[in-house]
Scaffold this active site. Sequence first.
Site, PDB file in Angstrom:
ATOM      1  N   CYS A 143       0.828  -1.199   0.000  1.00 21.21           N
ATOM      2  CA  CYS A 143       0.000   0.000   0.000  1.00 21.21           C
ATOM      3  C   CYS A 143       0.867   1.256   0.000  1.00 21.21           C
ATOM      4  O   CYS A 143       1.589   1.516  -0.942  1.00 21.21           O
ATOM      5  CB  CYS A 143      -0.972  -0.060   1.177  1.00 21.21           C
ATOM      6  N   HIS A 144       0.837   2.062   1.065  1.00 19.15           N
ATOM      7  CA  HIS A 144       1.689   3.240   1.187  1.00 19.15           C
ATOM      8  C   HIS A 144       3.076   2.889   1.743  1.00 19.15           C
ATOM      9  O   HIS A 144       3.960   3.746   1.787  1.00 19.15           O
ATOM     10  CB  HIS A 144       1.045   4.281   2.115  1.00 19.15           C
TER      11      HIS A 144
END
Length: 182
Positions: free
Chosen positions: A107-108
Amino acid sequence: MKKNIAILATNGFEESELASPKAYLEEQGWNADIISLKSGTIKSWKDGNWSKEYNVDAVLGQANEADYDALVLPGGVLNPDSLRREEAAVNFVRSFFESKKPVAAICHGPQILVDADVLEGRKVTSFFSVKNDLINAGAQWEDSEVVVDNGLVTSRNPNDLPAFNKKMVEEIKEGKHERQTV
């Protein structure tokens, strides 16, 4: 063979992106330590709200890459942004690449890889909002549920966790990757 895995996180990590890989690693009979900026607990983020607290196993600065076989970087918006501001966190991440050990980021989570300066020429994926950051750091970004590049495993979001977990374990079982570079 028993493995020791470091999970680097701080307040604001996406709960499923830490809990699912940690559980999957422990199902292999391996140890999965949560490494953070401070001792005690760190608070997760779930469905747009603060959620459960998780116990920190080791504090950054006391944790040593040499004690671990691989590194996991969960996402969440707050977590990677906080970590990438800390030189000790960036150096900890970079040390796994220098030692050619597997790294898995979802994800991030790959945002800290920008600051660790380990993305040049690497194939990766991530949450779409950090795509340009990764490309600007020299990565070749693709929209796939999981991307593996010489020991670096990346995924886009919590929906990709089954594929992410499977590939993460596969890369860890393979051990050091000679082409894992800094």
